[in-house]
Write a protein that holds these residues in place. Structure first.
Motif, PDB file in Angstrom:
ATOM      1  N   TRP A 105       1.432   4.181  -4.906  1.00 38.21           N
ATOM      2  CA  TRP A 105       2.199   2.588  -3.677  1.00 38.21           C
ATOM      3  C   TRP A 105       3.988   3.201  -3.633  1.00 38.21           C
ATOM      4  N   TRP A 111       6.125  -3.283  -0.774  1.00 36.34           N
ATOM      5  CA  TRP A 111       6.576  -3.826  -1.254  1.00 36.34           C
ATOM      6  C   TRP A 111       7.460  -5.308  -1.548  1.00 36.34           C
ATOM      7  N   TRP A 119       9.745  -7.743  -7.400  1.00 36.96           N
ATOM      8  CA  TRP A 119       8.727  -6.599  -6.030  1.00 36.96           C
ATOM      9  C   TRP A 119       7.721  -7.386  -6.503  1.00 36.96           C
ATOM     10  N   SER A 120       6.565  -7.527  -5.282  1.00 39.52           N
ATOM     11  CA  SER A 120       4.979  -7.865  -5.703  1.00 39.52           C
ATOM     12  C   SER A 120       4.881  -7.147  -4.690  1.00 39.52           C
ATOM     13  N   THR A 121       3.317  -6.450  -4.664  1.00 36.33           N
ATOM     14  CA  THR A 121       2.419  -5.919  -3.687  1.00 36.33           C
ATOM     15  C   THR A 121       1.731  -6.920  -2.968  1.00 36.33           C
ATOM     16  N   ASN A 187      14.106  -1.896  -4.374  1.00 35.78           N
ATOM     17  CA  ASN A 187      12.272  -1.853  -3.948  1.00 35.78           C
ATOM     18  C   ASN A 187      12.022  -0.535  -5.082  1.00 35.78           C
TER      19      ASN A 187
END
Length: 252
Positions: A105, A111, A119-121, A187
């Motif tokens: 990732w 992100w 921050w999320s996926t 990020n």
């Protein structure tokens, strides 16, 4: 008649040996391999774990992964027989071949900023719990939080509220949303050279297998077990490096 009887005896000997007259060596190269080839030499090596898992191996067969190579996914070994194990090992020069169960990732595009510093996926599903958050191949790592942070649950679900993501690289896996959330001042794909999410899957899934030898492999980045699965017998693991294993919740 004599010739026929001799051929029959030879055939019986082959069948008794497990269907092959002699053991076979297979080669796997993650960079230059091709699954359409026969895999029986370094020049005609296979490429993927999927191909290795699909082949019917018998006792005495050897699968050689090229040193310096890397394979993502699960190795599902085949059983040998007493005194003639199926062997998974290496060939060539350089670092031991790597088997790993993580998602790369590292791209900034992977992100999404949920809120400042979080921050999320969420733009892509992660199907399994993430056990370890590894950056720059071990220079740093995240601290896993097991229950929902307060900001991530509805106001009327107070019983779900728990620890906040307070420190840099604290992370949480949302099993319902199938996403990971991490605290990071920028990020993560820009902050670090690499980001690996170790998923809750065995790297080598050897359940119910017997008479298998692993020699000279590098097994890493798995949220479950490096060598996992029960009901095994006559398993030999030698000269292998095993690291960055565990952390995943196996049963919700």
């Amino acid at each position: 008649m004599k010739t026929f009887k001799s051929a029959a005896v030879a055939l019986c000997a082959v069948l008794a040996a497990g269907g092959k007259a002699a053991a076979t060596e297979y080669f796997v190269d993650s960079e230059r391999g091709d699954d359409a080839r026969d895999g029986r030499s370094a020049e005609t090596a296979w490429k993927t774990l999927e191909k290795v898992n699909a082949v019917a191996l018998v006792g005495g067969d050897v699968v050689r992964f090229r040193r310096g190579g890397l394979w993502r996914g699960t190795l599902r070994p085949k059983s040998g027989r007493p005194g003639r194990p199926v062997v998974y090992t290496n060939y060539g020069t350089g670092a031991k071949p790597i088997l790993q169960q993580s998602l790369d990732w590292s791209s900034p595009e992977g992100w999404f900023e949920e809120s400042p510093g979080l921050w999320s996926t969420q733009k892509a599903e992660i199907p399994y719990d993430v056990g370890i958050f590894i950056v720059n191949h071990g220079e740093r790592w995240g601290a896993k939080k097991w229950r929902n942070p307060e900001w991530a649950v509805p106001k009327d679900a107070k019983w779900q509220r728990s620890l906040r993501l307070e420190n840099d690289l604290d992370f949480w896996y949302d099993e319902k949303g199938r996403r990971l959330v991490v605290k990071c001042p920028e990020n993560p794909g820009k902050a670090f050279r690499s980001v690996e999410l170790a998923m809750r899957k065995h790297i080598v899934n050897q359940g119910a297998r017997h008479d298998v030898t692993y020699d000279g492999l590098w097994v890493r980045y798995g949220g479950a077990h490096g060598f996992g699965g029960g009901s095994t017998a006559n398993i030999v693991i030698r000269n292998c490096d095993v690291c960055w294993i565990g952390g995943g919740l196996q049963f919700w």
